[in-house]
Motif scaffolding. Structure first.
Motif, PDB file in Angstrom:
ATOM      1  N   ALA A   2       1.113   3.378  14.047  1.00  0.00           N
ATOM      2  CA  ALA A   2       2.179   2.722  13.295  1.00  0.00           C
ATOM      3  C   ALA A   2       1.590   1.868  12.177  1.00  0.00           C
ATOM      4  O   ALA A   2       0.733   1.013  12.430  1.00  0.00           O
ATOM      5  CB  ALA A   2       3.007   1.845  14.228  1.00  0.00           C
ATOM      6  N   PRO A   3       2.026   2.053  10.930  1.00  0.00           N
ATOM      7  CA  PRO A   3       1.567   1.183   9.843  1.00  0.00           C
ATOM      8  C   PRO A   3       2.051  -0.250  10.070  1.00  0.00           C
ATOM      9  O   PRO A   3       3.213  -0.474  10.432  1.00  0.00           O
ATOM     10  CB  PRO A   3       2.221   1.785   8.597  1.00  0.00           C
ATOM     11  CG  PRO A   3       2.639   3.170   8.998  1.00  0.00           C
ATOM     12  CD  PRO A   3       2.944   3.100  10.458  1.00  0.00           C
ATOM     13  N   VAL A   4       1.175  -1.225   9.859  1.00  0.00           N
ATOM     14  CA  VAL A   4       1.572  -2.630  10.025  1.00  0.00           C
ATOM     15  C   VAL A   4       1.449  -3.415   8.729  1.00  0.00           C
ATOM     16  O   VAL A   4       1.789  -4.599   8.703  1.00  0.00           O
ATOM     17  CB  VAL A   4       0.759  -3.320  11.146  1.00  0.00           C
ATOM     18  CG1 VAL A   4       1.024  -2.656  12.476  1.00  0.00           C
ATOM     19  CG2 VAL A   4      -0.722  -3.336  10.833  1.00  0.00           C
ATOM     20  N   GLY A   5       0.975  -2.798   7.655  1.00  0.00           N
ATOM     21  CA  GLY A   5       0.952  -3.495   6.379  1.00  0.00           C
ATOM     22  C   GLY A   5      -0.222  -3.095   5.518  1.00  0.00           C
ATOM     23  O   GLY A   5      -1.120  -2.352   5.945  1.00  0.00           O
ATOM     24  N   GLN A   6      -0.207  -3.585   4.293  1.00  0.00           N
ATOM     25  CA  GLN A   6      -1.309  -3.409   3.359  1.00  0.00           C
ATOM     26  C   GLN A   6      -1.749  -4.766   2.836  1.00  0.00           C
ATOM     27  O   GLN A   6      -0.901  -5.642   2.592  1.00  0.00           O
ATOM     28  CB  GLN A   6      -0.910  -2.521   2.183  1.00  0.00           C
ATOM     29  CG  GLN A   6      -0.751  -1.062   2.535  1.00  0.00           C
ATOM     30  CD  GLN A   6      -0.643  -0.192   1.298  1.00  0.00           C
ATOM     31  OE1 GLN A   6      -0.756  -0.664   0.178  1.00  0.00           O
ATOM     32  NE2 GLN A   6      -0.431   1.096   1.515  1.00  0.00           N
TER      33      GLN A   6
END
Length: 496
Positions: A324-328
């Motif tokens: 799951a992507p959590v941010g950049q």
């Protein structure tokens, strides 16, 4: 009611383990007329069981007094107890039957204690079980069948059986190797072995025992195997199912499900039925497509129409902590795949990205990481390691990826960490100390170190290849700690 359950009326039954699965057995056993005793070392968990009407006893006191077992007609064990656990060894030596909670669930369901018996669709494998189970549940719901996802996914099967509304006529049951080991009677309508890689070898005592446990899913009317997996794909001759079919990411032969161009196709339960488009599947990529084909195979085994497979897969969304992507932050993407608790699972995430700073470590449970490290070495920009078996991963990186900079985060609490660079070239390994830190605090140090190694356009990937229980309550807490640390980092970073 069958004879085995009828004999429990008025008899004493011991439940080994006061966790979720153990607690779920108390009321059904009481409904059968048994007198229930629960044993564990966790006083708080025992108190919860006492509130449900069970007698409780400390595990150590019971183990120290073997004669105390003689009063019990049955031991129902939670899946965490291995076969050589002292309590179970003594029960077996006293010829006391031992059932797992899944075995009890199956017998209760077959006896129709809580209404007509359900159709069980069983999902097992080293990786992808939860995603496949949830895909299957979505497909079953799309078909109009009453369904519930249960088992190792979080909801005990006994709780699912006892629910009045909504009633589930079909159970999408995720089963671990532990649960299958203690459930020899289970015969699902259809069951799948997704894949098999080294995992839980400390519990099973070796890979062959682990495989044998997984084969428990291939005992019903239809067995399904992942043909692309080297071990699972070879189980056709060992399957005890009436009919065994397979799935592949290639073009399917007769008797298989697979992919033709951009389409998922069924040639096992139809001449050639289109099930869905590749773009309909979430998560994207090979692992998600494999899980979708497995879920489709189980649904098709009970005559679910292709249209429902299509609708269910379109509705499905991946759960938390699964790539799951959590941010950049500063052009670097951060991905939480804390559910990758073994090397096989971590491999899928690592191979899905071009350049990665890898966060790994924890409890390897007897698994080896050399093959994984050798395969993914060209993709690694760096590695940040934590947990009890960080040293094993550091050594593998030194052997197979000596050019990769490695940071070992040492909390100072784990003796195993003192050997974390035993075989490494210390010029490529650096220690970052988080003295006395708990898991979440150590994760903040890990994320800062990973950010320092990453360049814009790269990915910082939490794919630990190991279990979490040395430093965290579970993989979910580990994933939440990672996301929290990224959010903290974001506060001081420049947003893209």
């Amino acid at each position: 009611m069958n004879d085995e359950l009828e004999r429990l009326r008025g008899r004493a039954v011991l439940v080994a383990g006061a966790g979720v699965s153990g607690r779920a057995t108390i009321e059904p056993l009481t409904d059968l007329g048994a007198h229930v005793t629960v044993t564990d070392r966790n006083e708080r968990a025992l108190a919860e069981c006492a509130a449900l009407g069970a007698r409780t006893v400390d595990l150590d006191s019971l183990v120290d007094d073997p004669a105390a077992l003689r009063e019990f007609a049955l031991v129902v064990t939670s899946p965490g107890f291995p076969p050589d656990a002292p309590l179970l060894s003594r029960a077996a030596g006293a010829a006391i039957p031992i059932w797992g909670d899944i075995e009890l669930s199956w017998r209760i369901d077959r006896a129709e204690v809580y209404g007509p018996a359900r159709r069980w669709l069983a999902v097992t494998g080293t990786n992808g079980k939860t995603t496949t189970t949830m895909m299957l549940h979505a497909i079953l719901e799309a078909s109009g069948l009453g369904s519930v996802a249960c088992g190792n996914i979080g909801l005990p099967v006994l709780d699912a059986l006892r629910r009045d509304e909504p009633r589930a006529d079909v159970l999408a049951v995720e089963l671990s190797s532990f649960q299958l080991h203690w459930a020899p009677s289970v015969r699902p309508e259809a069951g799948v072995v997704l894949n098999i890689a080294e995992d839980h070898l400390d519990w099973h005592g070796g890979i062959e025992n682990y495989i044998e446990a997984k084969l428990g899913a291939l005992t019903g009317a239809v067995g399904v195997i992942g043909l692309d997996d080297p071990i699972a794909g070879g189980l056709g001759d060992r399957s005890r199912a009436v009919v065994t079919v397979g799935f592949t990411l290639g073009y399917p032969r007769e008797g298989e499900l697979g992919i033709s161009g951009e389409l998922l196709v069924d040639r096992a339960f139809a001449d050639s039925a289109v099930l869905a488009r590749v773009d309909d599947v979430t998560p994207p990529g090979p692992a998600g497509l494999s899980d979708a084909l497995a879920a489709a195979a189980l649904a098709r085994a009970i005559d679910v129409p292709a249209s429902a497979v299509h609708d269910g897969l379109r509705r499905h969304r991946v759960g938390p902590h699964r790539a799951a992507p959590v941010g950049q932050v500063d052009g670097v993407e951060y991905i939480d795949d804390s559910k990758a608790t073994n090397p096989h699972a971590a491999r899928s995430s690592l191979l899905a990205r071009d350049r990665v700073v890898w966060i790994a470590g924890g409890l390897l449970k007897g698994a080896r990481v050399d093959d994984l490290v050798a395969e993914v070495a060209p993709r690694l920009s760096g590695a940040v390691l934590l947990g009890r078996d960080a040293g094993d991963i550091a050594d593998a990186l030194a052997r197979h990826a000596p050019q990769v900079p490695v940071v070992v985060v040492d909390t100072g609490d784990d003796e195993a960490m003192t050997d974390a660079t035993s075989e490494t070239d210390t010029s490529s390994v650096r220690r970052a100390v988080a003295p006395g830190a708990d898991g979440p605090a150590a994760m903040r140090v890990v994320v800062r170190e990973a950010a320092a190694l990453a360049s814009p356009g790269e990915t910082v990937l939490l794919a630990p290849a190991a279990a979490s229980l040395d430093m965290f309550a579970d993989y979910a807490e580990r994933g939440r700690s990672f996301a929290s640390a990224v959010e903290e980092l974001r506060g001081g970073g420049t947003q893209p």
